[in-house]
Each structure stands twice: as C-alpha cells, then as structure tokens.
Design an enzyme around this catalytic site. Structure first.
Site, PDB file in Angstrom:
ATOM      1  N   HIS A 294      42.714  41.602  38.879  1.00 47.06           N
ATOM      2  CA  HIS A 294      41.710  40.970  37.730  1.00 47.06           C
ATOM      3  C   HIS A 294      41.769  39.407  37.710  1.00 47.06           C
ATOM      4  CE1 HIS A 294      39.629  40.969  33.783  1.00 47.06           C
ATOM      5  NE2 HIS A 294      40.322  39.974  33.847  1.00 47.06           N
ATOM      6  N   GLU A 295      43.039  39.078  37.526  1.00 50.67           N
ATOM      7  CA  GLU A 295      43.157  37.616  37.439  1.00 50.67           C
ATOM      8  C   GLU A 295      42.728  36.775  38.767  1.00 50.67           C
ATOM      9  OE1 GLU A 295      43.584  36.248  34.543  1.00 50.67           O
ATOM     10  OE2 GLU A 295      44.258  37.750  33.664  1.00 50.67           O
ATOM     11  N   HIS A 298      39.034  36.258  39.176  1.00 50.85           N
ATOM     12  CA  HIS A 298      38.724  35.037  38.519  1.00 50.85           C
ATOM     13  C   HIS A 298      38.269  33.773  39.304  1.00 50.85           C
ATOM     14  CE1 HIS A 298      37.913  36.213  34.455  1.00 50.85           C
ATOM     15  NE2 HIS A 298      39.114  36.861  34.083  1.00 50.85           N
ATOM     16  N   GLU A 318      34.366  37.881  32.119  1.00 54.81           N
ATOM     17  CA  GLU A 318      35.408  38.896  31.733  1.00 54.81           C
ATOM     18  C   GLU A 318      35.069  40.588  32.302  1.00 54.81           C
ATOM     19  OE1 GLU A 318      38.343  38.403  31.672  1.00 54.81           O
ATOM     20  OE2 GLU A 318      38.155  36.223  30.861  1.00 54.81           O
ATOM     21  N   TYR A 382      35.007  42.675  27.785  1.00 60.25           N
ATOM     22  CA  TYR A 382      35.618  43.380  28.894  1.00 60.25           C
ATOM     23  C   TYR A 382      35.028  44.803  29.284  1.00 60.25           C
ATOM     24  CZ  TYR A 382      39.562  40.015  28.756  1.00 60.25           C
ATOM     25  OH  TYR A 382      40.298  38.921  29.189  1.00 60.25           O
TER      26      TYR A 382
END
Length: 560
Positions: A294-295, A298, A318, A382
């Site tokens: 996920h991170e 980004h 998100e 999200y």
C-alpha cells in the site's frame, strides 16, 4: 516571544573549517558524545552568515503530531564569533545574532532523547538516541538556514562514529562522508537517518540499489523474509508502471514492545519508507506485505499522480491505492498470496463499506476536518474508492472482452502526468474513463462518487456469473461509550451487545475491542449496581451485503 537559551556564544579554541571537506553551502559534522553519562549527538554546522547580523535556523517545536521538540535540544553555541543564541519556540526558530561583517558561521548544538522507558507508538516520531543506536527524521535532527535557497550543496560528515557503527539514511548506506549536490531542501527535510546496531540487507533491481535497515531480535518473522517481500513488491510495482528511475531506495524497520495486539505504522519519505512494528506473536508478515504494497504504491498514486484537491480526490489516491495493493499482491503471488487473497480482501472491504455509518455520505463530506478528526470519514475513501476501482476494473474487462482493464486507465493517467504534468481532477478522470466505458460514465461517477451511492454489486456479480452469498455478517459494535470512554452511553436493542447483557449506564473497567473485525470477540468488564460482570460477544449483524465465494471459477473469472 523569544525564549533566551544562551546569552553569549563562546569563542572556540579551535576553528571548525568547512574548507577541510568538499565545498558545500551547508556542512554538518555529527559526533556521538556523552553528556552527564547520557548519549547525545553533537551537530556542528558551517553555514554562510546573513549580512544583517541575524541568521535564523528552522527547527520545528511541533511536527508530525509531536509537541515540545525543543526539549530535545541541549547546549547550543557559536564557535568562531562572539554572539547570542536564542530559541524562538513560537515560530520554531533558532536565532543566531553575530557581527554583521561575519561571512561564515560555525555553530554547534546537542541533540538528545527527551523521554525515558520503552519505545512506543507515541514516541516513534521523536529523536531516539541511545548507546546502541539513533533514529531521527530530518526535521527533528538537522537545523536548516531559513535564508537558504531552495537547492543547496550539503555535506554530512559521520567520520567521528566508530568504524563498525552503521550509518544509514535516505541518501545512502555506510557512507561516512556524504555529498548531496544541488539538494532540494524540501526533499532533505523529509528524510530518515539511523545509525548504530542496525543491520542492512541490500540488493538491486535493474541496477538500482534497494535496502532494508533493521535492528533488534524479531519474534514474528525473519528479516531476510521481509527483505524478500520488499524486493518482490518494488520489482512488481516498478514493472507495472514501467518506471525504474529511482536509483536508491531504503526501508528502515525498528521494533517496539507491545504486550497484546499488533501495531505498525509507516511514513513515506525521500528515497525511503520508515516503519515501526510491534515485536510480538500478534504481528505477522502478511501485515507487512499489505503495508509495503500500500505505502510503496503511493510513490505513483498520490505522489507522482497528484490530487488537484487533496481530500476531494482521496477516493482515488487512497481508494485506488488500496485496490492495487490487493491486486498487485495477488497477481504477482507476493509471499505466496493468490486470487483467494484478492477475494478475501475485497469481501472485507465491501463489508467495511456497508457497515460504515457514513456509507452513502456525499464526497464533499470527506473534508479536512472530517477526514482527520473522524475515523468513519477517514476510512470511507479507502473503502469506497477500492470498491469503485474493483467495479470499474471488472466492467472494463467485460466490455473489452478481456483486452483491457483498469490497468490501461492507470497507465494513461501516468502517461499524461509525465507528459503534461496532469493532476487528478474529477473532470479529467471522467474524460479518461469515457474512452473505456462511454459517455454514460459521467452520470455514473456523479451518482457513486460525488453523491456517494453504493455501486450495484449484486448486478455486477450476476452479470459476470460470479458465485456469491447475498446476505452476510457485517460489523456492528452495538453500543456507544460515554465521551470519557469509562461508561456505556447507549446500547442498540437486539444487537449482539444487547443480547450479551450490556446495558446503558454500565461502568467499564476493562475492554478488548478489535475495531472493525468480525472475527474477534469484544470483551468487556463492567460494574453495575456494585457488582462486576464480564461480557463477550462477536460484534456482528446480518445484512444484505454480497460476498464472493472463494472458488476456482470466481478466481479465474476475476482474472487470476
């Protein structure tokens, strides 16, 4: 108002000369020292003096949820001229007053850890400095001249540290002298610096260096396995975007003690990602698989592809990041996870969305105050964005007979960002999507993103011939705490909490709640009329919420 820290700088018996090092606009020399038997970092700066006779340095007193960061500063002094050093906590400045004819300033300050006891989630973002290691972020470690231009040549001198002492940060590993040429000061101010007993695992992806820096003895997993997850994640993500431009990237991972439950947090930084993780049996590597995917996604969604209006497009930055986390993991079988994982995560996301008390709130309600101050709104983009992305992905695959997918949309957006510096706006997204789903998409977007209506998953599942259960359990806590969370304010009649025996007015003396989870019991200890009671129940209710079955047929139809 100025708070005076030191009235008169001391003229040093020696002269700290920057010209002994590579030429730079700012030179930092970092040295480990003992002050009253406590390990600190002594940081010497060599910087141009302002011709006004007042040179100001930026050092935030409040940042990243932390207050009173000035408490981490020890002694400060000018070394090469007589002058005055003052703290201005209100404006987060250190003010150096010196003769106007001074051309170069040699300034020294001490940095210390300002708390005792074990590391905890509330202390992660403060400087951590011990005999064994240090862990700090740029903004709470390095003062920077306010008068400096946006790009500077910077030298970091770590040569005073022992030979076997690890030096690792956002700009390199194991380098005792670092030259950062034409450094963007905003990027410098968003970096991680660690040292000491950190162990560094390194590798390459198409000639670009990646590394994992960690320390301590890990209970839930082996760090070599974590590095494999990191390497696989970055390789697959960079291949997806066809972007192998980042020459250096590191993840730092530090453990902290926690008796029960798992906790982890991560922060995306310049060339790096800093994470801290509870070191116990409640933590498992699958949580890291999610966190990394996920991170690190980004880097593209949210960072390269920027929102035009931050909160307004959180459904994209998100929500689509969340969706591509599930899809990337399953498509590439990261840590052995497959299409069944994708179905489980989408089912959970659908349940969370349908159980949200703000499930159909309009997009305008996802504003700064709501997003940062209310958990329901902070989670909404999200869940809504991920379900919306899932829906679009399947519709594009269906209408194109498998020749296209949402991947093509993402690649088109990325192409426009690189070629035109395009930002993500609603109008732009609609324009791109019309090429894939036709002119009707604008009304569809208005209904399901702008107005917040749920997409028709029942119709989609039937259309695709997917097997699903139409009614399922969703999360319902079933009661509300009083404002101080020491009592029960109200209980939903007929809920699992009600049926377990919980009542309004009960005083709570113990609790164990896995927020949002239907797989863990809520456990409460309460007092009522002088007696104590223990209640345990699963926080669920039945609702019309479709859930996909984990069948081979479904996995194949979903493209895995």
């Amino acid at each position: 108002m100025f708070k005076r820290a030191l009235l008169t700088g001391l003229l040093a018996t020696f002269f700290f000369a920057c010209n002994q090092k590579p030429k730079a606009d700012i030179c930092y020399t970092i040295t480990p020292v003992k002050v009253d038997s406590v390990t600190q970092l002594k940081i010497r700066m060599s910087i141009p003096a302002d011709t006004s006779g007042v040179t100001t340095l930026s050092f935030p007193n409040e940042a990243w949820g932390q207050e009173k960061l000035f408490n981490t500063l020890g002694e400060m002094r000018l070394l090469n001229v007589e002058g005055v050093v003052e703290k201005d906590m209100d404006s987060s400045r250190i003010v150096l007053m010196h003769p106007k004819d001074t051309e170069q300033l040699e300034f020294e300050y001490f940095l210390k850890q300002d708390f005792d006891g074990d590391l905890s989630t509330g202390r992660i973002y403060r400087p951590i400095i011990s005999d064994a290691y240090f862990h700090a972020f740029s903004h709470n470690m390095f003062m920077v001249p306010e008068q400096a231009e946006s790009n500077q040549d910077i030298v970091l001198d770590w040569s005073a540290f022992p030979e076997d002492y690890t030096i690792h940060n956002s700009f390199g590993s194991q380098k005792k002298l670092q030259e950062l040429k034409d450094m963007d000061m905003a990027l410098f101010g968003n970096a991680i610096f660690v040292g000491g007993d950190f162990r560094v695992l390194s590798g390459e992806i198409q000639g670009n260096q990646i590394s994992l820096a960690t320390r301590g003895e890990w209970i839930p997993f082996q760090e070599e396995k974590v590095f494999q997850v990191l390497e696989r994640t970055l390789t697959c993500q960079r291949n997806f975007w066809n972007d192998h431009s980042q020459e250096y990237f590191t993840v730092t991972m530090q453990p902290f003690p926690q008796e029960t439950g798992s906790s982890f947090q991560g922060t995306g930084l310049t060339n790096s990602f800093a994470t801290s993780i509870s070191n116990n049996d409640f933590t498992d590597i699958e949580q890291l698989v999610y966190l990394f995917n996920h991170e690190l996604m980004h880097n593209w969604i949210g960072h390269t592809i920027k929102n035009s209006n931050e909160e307004e497009q959180y459904w994209f930055s998100e929500g689509f990041t969340e969706y591509y986390t599930f899809k990337n993991i399953a498509a590439n079988k990261i840590n052995g996870l497959t299409g069944a994982f994708y179905i489980r995560e989408m089912n959970r996301t659908i349940r969370d969305l349908y159980a949200s008390p703000v499930v159909e709130a309009p997009n305008t309600d996802i504003n700064y105050d709501n997003f940062w101050g209310n958990r329901d709104y902070s989670k909404l983009p999200y869940w809504r964005g991920a379900v919306f992305a899932f829906y679009l992905d399947q519709k594009i695959r269906e209408t194109s007979k498998g020749k296209q997918s949402l991947d093509n949309v993402m690649h088109q957006i990325y192409k426009d960002v690189k070629a035109k510096d395009q930002k993500l706006t609603h109008a732009y997204f609609i324009k791109v999507m019309k090429e894939f789903l036709g002119d009707d998409f604008e009304a569809f977007f208005q209904q399901h993103i702008e107005e917040g209506a749920k997409v028709d998953l029942y119709g989609l599942f039937d259309e695709l011939g997917l097997e699903y259960d139409p009614m399922n359990d969703i999360y319902e806590l079933g009661f509300e705490f009083t404002e101080d969370r020491k009592g029960i304010q109200s209980v939903v009649e007929g809920s699992a909490a009600w049926n377990a025996g919980l009542r309004e007015g009960d005083e709570v003396f113990s609790r164990s709640i896995w927020q949002g989870s239907i797989d863990h019991e809520v456990e409460l200890g309460v007092k009522r009329d002088g007696k104590t009671f223990k209640f345990a129940f699963y926080p669920i209710k039945k609702a019309m919420v479709p859930q996909l079955k984990e069948t081979e047929s479904n996995i194949e139809k979903l493209g895995f």
